[in-house]
Structures are given as C-alpha cells and as structure tokens.
Design a protein around this motif. Structure first.
Motif, mmCIF file in Angstrom:
data_model
loop_
_atom_site.group_PDB
_atom_site.id
_atom_site.type_symbol
_atom_site.label_atom_id
_atom_site.label_comp_id
_atom_site.label_asym_id
_atom_site.label_seq_id
_atom_site.Cartn_x
_atom_site.Cartn_y
_atom_site.Cartn_z
ATOM 1 N N ARG A 19 0.645 -1.050 0.320
ATOM 2 C CA ARG A 19 -0.175 0.279 -0.200
ATOM 3 C C ARG A 19 0.859 1.342 0.244
ATOM 4 O O ARG A 19 0.534 2.306 -0.413
ATOM 5 C CB ARG A 19 -0.418 0.196 0.981
ATOM 6 C CG ARG A 19 -1.790 1.256 1.430
ATOM 7 C CD ARG A 19 -3.034 0.914 2.443
ATOM 8 N NE ARG A 19 -4.006 -0.271 1.463
ATOM 9 C CZ ARG A 19 -4.946 -0.567 0.437
ATOM 10 N NH1 ARG A 19 -4.913 0.109 -0.050
ATOM 11 N NH2 ARG A 19 -4.785 -1.394 0.225
ATOM 12 N N ASP A 52 -5.065 7.716 1.612
ATOM 13 C CA ASP A 52 -5.324 6.508 2.358
ATOM 14 C C ASP A 52 -4.642 5.673 3.573
ATOM 15 O O ASP A 52 -4.517 4.769 4.169
ATOM 16 C CB ASP A 52 -4.517 4.636 1.113
ATOM 17 C CG ASP A 52 -5.723 4.361 0.577
ATOM 18 O OD1 ASP A 52 -7.096 4.748 0.525
ATOM 19 O OD2 ASP A 52 -5.347 4.454 -0.341
ATOM 20 N N LYS A 55 -5.978 3.637 5.755
ATOM 21 C CA LYS A 55 -6.874 2.156 5.244
ATOM 22 C C LYS A 55 -7.181 0.963 5.708
ATOM 23 O O LYS A 55 -7.631 0.263 6.103
ATOM 24 C CB LYS A 55 -6.069 2.288 3.594
ATOM 25 C CG LYS A 55 -6.530 0.864 2.867
ATOM 26 C CD LYS A 55 -8.164 1.772 1.499
ATOM 27 C CE LYS A 55 -8.467 -0.020 1.154
ATOM 28 N NZ LYS A 55 -9.304 0.077 0.179
ATOM 29 N N GLU A 56 -5.567 0.845 6.493
ATOM 30 C CA GLU A 56 -5.223 -0.830 7.229
ATOM 31 C C GLU A 56 -5.427 -0.514 8.106
ATOM 32 O O GLU A 56 -4.770 -1.754 9.231
ATOM 33 C CB GLU A 56 -3.999 -0.687 6.495
ATOM 34 C CG GLU A 56 -3.531 -1.137 5.249
ATOM 35 C CD GLU A 56 -2.183 -1.363 4.903
ATOM 36 O OE1 GLU A 56 -1.350 -1.742 6.184
ATOM 37 O OE2 GLU A 56 -2.149 -2.040 3.618
ATOM 38 N N ASN A 82 -14.134 -0.758 3.671
ATOM 39 C CA ASN A 82 -14.021 0.713 2.412
ATOM 40 C C ASN A 82 -14.277 1.984 1.960
ATOM 41 O O ASN A 82 -14.152 2.789 0.652
ATOM 42 C CB ASN A 82 -14.351 0.093 1.435
ATOM 43 C CG ASN A 82 -13.299 -1.500 0.590
ATOM 44 O OD1 ASN A 82 -12.573 -1.713 1.415
ATOM 45 N ND2 ASN A 82 -14.317 -2.483 0.634
ATOM 46 N N HIS A 85 -12.901 4.827 4.779
ATOM 47 C CA HIS A 85 -11.530 5.286 5.010
ATOM 48 C C HIS A 85 -11.036 6.232 4.420
ATOM 49 O O HIS A 85 -10.088 7.047 4.928
ATOM 50 C CB HIS A 85 -10.656 3.914 4.386
ATOM 51 C CG HIS A 85 -10.152 4.030 3.395
ATOM 52 N ND1 HIS A 85 -10.988 3.489 2.254
ATOM 53 C CD2 HIS A 85 -9.055 4.512 2.122
ATOM 54 C CE1 HIS A 85 -10.562 3.457 0.344
ATOM 55 N NE2 HIS A 85 -9.226 4.008 1.087
ATOM 56 N N THR A 112 -12.537 7.729 -2.532
ATOM 57 C CA THR A 112 -13.003 6.797 -2.454
ATOM 58 C C THR A 112 -14.786 6.368 -3.585
ATOM 59 O O THR A 112 -14.558 6.132 -4.258
ATOM 60 C CB THR A 112 -13.269 5.749 -1.583
ATOM 61 O OG1 THR A 112 -12.079 5.848 -1.052
ATOM 62 C CG2 THR A 112 -14.244 4.898 -2.557
#
Ligand code: DGI
Ligand code: FE
Ligand code: FE
Ligand code: FE
Length: 189
Positions: A19, A52, A55-56, A82, A85, A112
C-alpha cells in the motif's frame, strides 16, 4: 508543520509495503495530473500522500476516530471500511499532522466515493488513485489515455468502472457515488 518527507515516513509506518508503494504511485500520478490541469501541485502531493493513511486501521478504530471527531458519517459509511477510510484518513491527517487546508482534507475524504460538485483537486486525487503506475486492471490503459485528454471524461469512466465492478460483485453502491457520477456526466456534455 512537518515536511513532506517527515509525513511520508510516518505514513509508511501505518501501512504495508504494497500500500505504501501504491501511495507513492498516487503521489506521482497526482503530480502529473495537477500540472496538466493547473491544480496546486503541493496540495495534490499532500492529499495523495495521505489519501489511504487510515486504510489499514481496523474498522473499529476508524469508527472510534470518526465518533470522537466533529464529523458525521451515515450508517452505510460507518459500516464499511472501504467507504469509511476516506473520512477516517482525513481526520487522521488533520489530527496527526495538523493539516488545515480544507481543499486537501476534502480531497482525502471523497477519494473513494466521489461526490456532487467535485473540485479539480478532488478529481485529480480520485483519478490518480485509479491510474497510478502500479494499478493493473482491464481498462486501466484507456483510463490513463483519457486522463491526459479530458479530466471530467476520465473521472466519469472511473465512476462507471467502479459502479460496474460493484454490480458484478452484487455489492451496494453508495448513493453519493451515483450522484457524483451523474453530476460529472452533466459536465461532460
Ligand atoms: O483505497 P484504494 O484501494 O486505493 O481504493 P479506493 O479508496 O478507491 O476504493 C476502496 C474500495 O472501495 C474498492 O474495493 C471499491 C470500494 N468502493 C468504491 N466505491 C464504492 C465501494 N464500495 C461500495 N460498497 N460502494 C461504493 O460506492
Ligand atoms: Fe482509498
Ligand atoms: Fe488508494
Ligand atoms: Fe480508488
């Protein structure tokens, strides 16, 4: 305020290698698109670097970040990492790096889902996420070509790809994504 390189280092610790590589690809593509479409390159680079950054995180942590903030999220956004984030990343960027530029924060938030009335910076980040050099999916080369010719038409094709992909997988389409797609379709006419 931290330098770009310092933020890059912190962000690299928040995600896996793959990523982070994607993130640097988005920075590269966002830089090119920003120059092409007269968007502030520094804003594009910063938004790309941070897009992002959440994102994790586990979904629970994203939800906690949003719930402790002044920002609101609807149930559909809150239930799905999804979708969440973007907002969580915006809040993280604001909190951890004291980013105050509203255009940068907004581009992170909507990267997104898109939205109605996207700014040129929003569109540059949305597209750069799609076409960065590490991306490989059917149609990505056409999207890259179109991105060099017409920003709105490329964003429309990005929306269409995402929506088609979601339909094929029998997933729900976030309503704002449909509204954003219809809005940029109007701009293409
Ligand atoms: O974070 P990235 O993987 O770089 O890419 P992204 O933020 O554009 O998309 C993350 C995921 O979100 C991707 O697997 C597709 C999904 N997604 C995008 N739009 C929608 C969506 N999922 C739902 N359910 N609804 C949407 O409108
Ligand atoms: Fe993302
Ligand atoms: Fe991304
Ligand atoms: Fe994306």
């Amino acid at each position: 305020m931290l330098s770009f390189d310092e933020i890059e280092h912190r962000v690299s610790q928040w995600m896996g290698k793959k990523r982070f590589k994607h993130t640097l690809g988005v920075v590269e593509s966002a830089t090119q698109l920003a120059k092409l479409y007269n968007v502030d390159v520094e804003k594009a680079r910063l938004a790309a670097l941070l897009h992002d950054c959440a994102k994790e995180m586990p979904l629970k942590d994203m939800q906690a970040l949003v719930e402790a903030s002044k920002y609101e999220a609807d149930d559909e956004l809150l239930a799905n990492g999804n979708l969440l984030h973007g907002l969580a990343g915006m809040i993280r960027a604001e909190k951890e790096f004291s980013i105050t530029d509203l255009e940068v924060l907004e581009a992170i938030r909507v990267h997104t889902t898109g939205k109605v009335h996207m700014s040129k910076l929003d569109k540059v980040i949305f597209l750069a996420d799609y076409i960065e050099p590490n991306r490989d999916f059917p149609g990505v080369d056409e999207l890259r070509r179109l991105a060099e010719q017409d920003l709105d038409k490329a964003v429309l094709l990005g929306f269409d790809n995402t929506i088609n992909h979601l339909i094929k997988q029998h997933l729900s389409i976030y309503p704002l994504t449909i509204l954003g797609r219809n809005d940029v379709l109007q701009s293409c006419k």
